[in-house]
Enzyme design. Structure first.
Site, short mmCIF file in Angstrom:
data_model
loop_
_atom_site.label_atom_id
_atom_site.label_comp_id
_atom_site.label_asym_id
_atom_site.label_seq_id
_atom_site.Cartn_x
_atom_site.Cartn_y
_atom_site.Cartn_z
N HIS A 28 8.83 7.32 0.32
CA HIS A 28 7.52 7.72 0.88
C HIS A 28 7.75 8.42 2.21
O HIS A 28 8.07 7.80 3.22
CB HIS A 28 6.63 6.47 1.10
CG HIS A 28 5.26 6.84 1.58
ND1 HIS A 28 4.12 6.45 0.92
CD2 HIS A 28 4.83 7.54 2.66
CE1 HIS A 28 3.06 6.91 1.56
NE2 HIS A 28 3.46 7.58 2.63
N HIS A 30 6.57 11.91 4.87
CA HIS A 30 5.78 13.10 5.25
C HIS A 30 6.72 14.09 5.93
O HIS A 30 7.28 13.80 6.98
CB HIS A 30 4.65 12.71 6.20
CG HIS A 30 3.70 11.74 5.59
ND1 HIS A 30 2.58 12.12 4.89
CD2 HIS A 30 3.71 10.39 5.54
CE1 HIS A 30 1.95 11.05 4.43
NE2 HIS A 30 2.61 9.98 4.81
N LYS A 120 -0.35 11.19 -5.83
CA LYS A 120 -0.73 10.30 -4.74
C LYS A 120 -2.24 10.15 -4.68
O LYS A 120 -2.97 11.14 -4.65
CB LYS A 120 -0.21 10.89 -3.41
CG LYS A 120 -0.57 10.08 -2.17
CD LYS A 120 0.17 8.76 -2.11
CE LYS A 120 -0.38 7.84 -1.02
NZ LYS A 120 0.12 8.12 0.30
N HIS A 157 -2.43 4.86 -1.78
CA HIS A 157 -2.74 4.43 -0.41
C HIS A 157 -3.85 3.39 -0.57
O HIS A 157 -5.00 3.75 -0.81
CB HIS A 157 -3.20 5.60 0.45
CG HIS A 157 -3.48 5.19 1.88
ND1 HIS A 157 -2.72 5.62 2.94
CD2 HIS A 157 -4.41 4.35 2.40
CE1 HIS A 157 -3.18 5.07 4.05
NE2 HIS A 157 -4.21 4.30 3.76
N HIS A 195 3.42 1.60 1.21
CA HIS A 195 3.44 1.03 2.57
C HIS A 195 2.56 -0.22 2.70
O HIS A 195 1.60 -0.24 3.46
CB HIS A 195 3.07 2.09 3.63
CG HIS A 195 1.91 2.99 3.33
ND1 HIS A 195 0.68 2.53 2.95
CD2 HIS A 195 1.81 4.34 3.35
CE1 HIS A 195 -0.12 3.55 2.76
NE2 HIS A 195 0.54 4.66 2.99
N ASP A 268 7.44 6.05 5.23
CA ASP A 268 6.16 6.59 5.70
C ASP A 268 6.34 7.27 7.06
O ASP A 268 5.42 7.27 7.89
CB ASP A 268 5.06 5.52 5.77
CG ASP A 268 3.66 6.12 5.89
OD1 ASP A 268 3.51 7.32 5.60
OD2 ASP A 268 2.74 5.39 6.29
C1 NCD Z 1 0.19 9.54 7.50
C2 NCD Z 1 0.18 10.99 8.00
O1 NCD Z 1 0.19 11.19 9.22
O2 NCD Z 1 0.23 11.91 7.18
N1 NCD Z 1 -0.12 8.67 8.58
C3 NCD Z 1 0.18 7.36 8.67
O3 NCD Z 1 -0.25 6.71 9.62
N2 NCD Z 1 0.94 6.76 7.79
C4 NCD Z 1 -0.77 9.42 6.37
C5 NCD Z 1 -0.59 8.14 5.59
O4 NCD Z 1 0.41 7.95 4.91
O5 NCD Z 1 -1.49 7.30 5.64
ZN ZN Z 2 2.22 8.07 4.21
#
Ligand code: NCD
Ligand code: ZN
Length: 366
Positions: A28, A30, A120, A157, A195, A268
């Site tokens: 997971h 970003h 997702k 999520h 998460h 995450d």
């Molecule tokens: C994530 C993001 O910034 O894209 N932020 C987070 O707090 N985890 C989005 C997410 O996974 O909820």
């Molecule tokens: Zn995330």
């Protein structure tokens, strides 16, 4: 970003204990896009063989073609950041689609053919860039059926967005209201509860059978909600789902270190420009990709469970996704390192890694 801005490897200290793991994966992550992507991709590639890349760009990745194009941008950014033959050069992004109320079931077939592995689910409004998310899970039943047929996983999520529900209760309420009915409607779908942050989620997953799994972040294993307020408000510890009470952190540590194949690593890691986190309405997301493995190793060592780290980090996720385990290895050494105060992020900004300026007990050697 160039090769030089990747974090330096620690100097080997022959006396310190080492830990050799099959190369792990991040289930997971970003990575963002454009110049921000170029700033961060090498950090993940140095530690992980593969990563599940979240689709919450602006606009979100909602078609097979968009996922293929995003994958090409990631590979181009990687080629700019990591020289051939250098650690991380063979990193593989695994692509996902962002579910909306209108994602047509035939797009799932195209996605499968394009190598997309999962979709997702963001409940609309739950987190960063989730406005286009699903407003009612019953709207997407036909798409979820197509996913089960094609072998795509559903990544959830799991938080309700109802403003009447206390922020700290949103995950537990999601299980009762949405996840249990969803699981019943789609018994053949592989679901990853992403998460997880509560004892309720850990217990739900444990009891939900072999087609349900969960990712757990390093920060939810290491910190409880006091970290957000220690000596003043600390925006770099704010993420969604938000850190919870100590009893929940302990339940997550127990799940992660249990050896159960239903729990695996998902950082995450969610970079934001520091000035947008240190803000009147600061963004949610912790940047952990720089030292994710070292953070997880600390959490497992604190629990007396270093022997369970390889399963959690390197085996369970691949097995659940039905992908081969990685063949390479990483080595960690119990040598302290200091986390940089900040790192360049895109053209103008900086990103502050979790634990910036503080010490980590472990260092990756290769
Ligand atoms: C994530 C993001 O910034 O894209 N932020 C987070 O707090 N985890 C989005 C997410 O996974 O909820
Ligand atoms: Zn995330």
């Amino acid at each position: 970003m160039n090769v030089a801005s990747a974090p330096p490897s620690a100097t080997p200290d022959t006396a310190a204990p080492t830990l050799r793991l099959s190369r792990p994966d991040d289930w997971h992550l970003h990575l963002r896009d454009g110049a921000a992507l170029a700033s961060v991709v090498a950090h993940t590639a140095r530690q992980f063989g593969r990563a599940i890349v979240m689709p919450n760009l602006k606009p979100p990745v909602t078609t097979a073609a968009a996922a293929v194009a995003y994958r090409q941008r990631i590979m181009a950014a990687l080629a700019q950041s990591v020289a051939p033959g250098q650690s991380g050069a063979d990193f593989q992004p695994l692509m996902t689609l962002y579910l909306t109320d209108r994602l047509p079931p035939d797009e799932i077939r195209r996605a499968k053919d394009a190598g997309v592995v999962a979709c997702k689910l963001y409940p609309a409004g739950a987190t960063t860039n989730s406005d286009a998310g699903v407003t009612d899970l019953r709207h997407i039943d036909a798409t979820l059926e197509a996913m089960a047929r094609e072998g795509l996983l559903l990544l959830v999520h799991g938080e309700v967005t109802d403003s009447e529900i206390d922020l700290f209760d949103r995950e537990a309420v999601f299980i009762e209201r949405h996840l249990i009915p969803l699981r019943q409607r789609h018994p053949g779908l592989k679901i990853v509860f992403e998460h997880i942050t509560t004892k309720e989620a850990a217990q739900y997953v444990t009891e939900a059978g072999p087609l349900t799994a969960a990712t757990i972040t390093a920060h939810h294993l290491l910190y409880n909600r006091n970290a957000i307020f220690l000596g003043g408000i600390r925006p770099h510890y704010y993420c969604l789902p938000v850190l919870k009470r100590e009893e929940h952190r302990r339940a997550l540590v127990a799940a992660a270190t249990s050896g159960s194949p239903q729990f695996f690593l998902g950082t995450d890691s969610a970079p934001h420009p520091a000035h947008l986190k240190e803000h009147a309405s600061g963004c949610a997301g912790c940047y952990t990709a720089l030292n994710a493995l070292e953070l997880y190793t600390e959490a497992f060592e604190d629990a007396g469970a270093l022997h369970q780290l390889e399963g959690f980090a390197s085996h369970h996720g691949a097995d659940f996704y039905g992908l081969p385990r990685n063949s390479g290895h990483v080595t960690l050494q119990r040598t302290a390192q200091t986390v940089p105060d900040s790192l360049p992020f895109g053209a103008q900004a900086e990103v502050k890694p979790l634990r910036a300026g503080e010490t980590l007990r472990w260092s990756q050697l290769n």
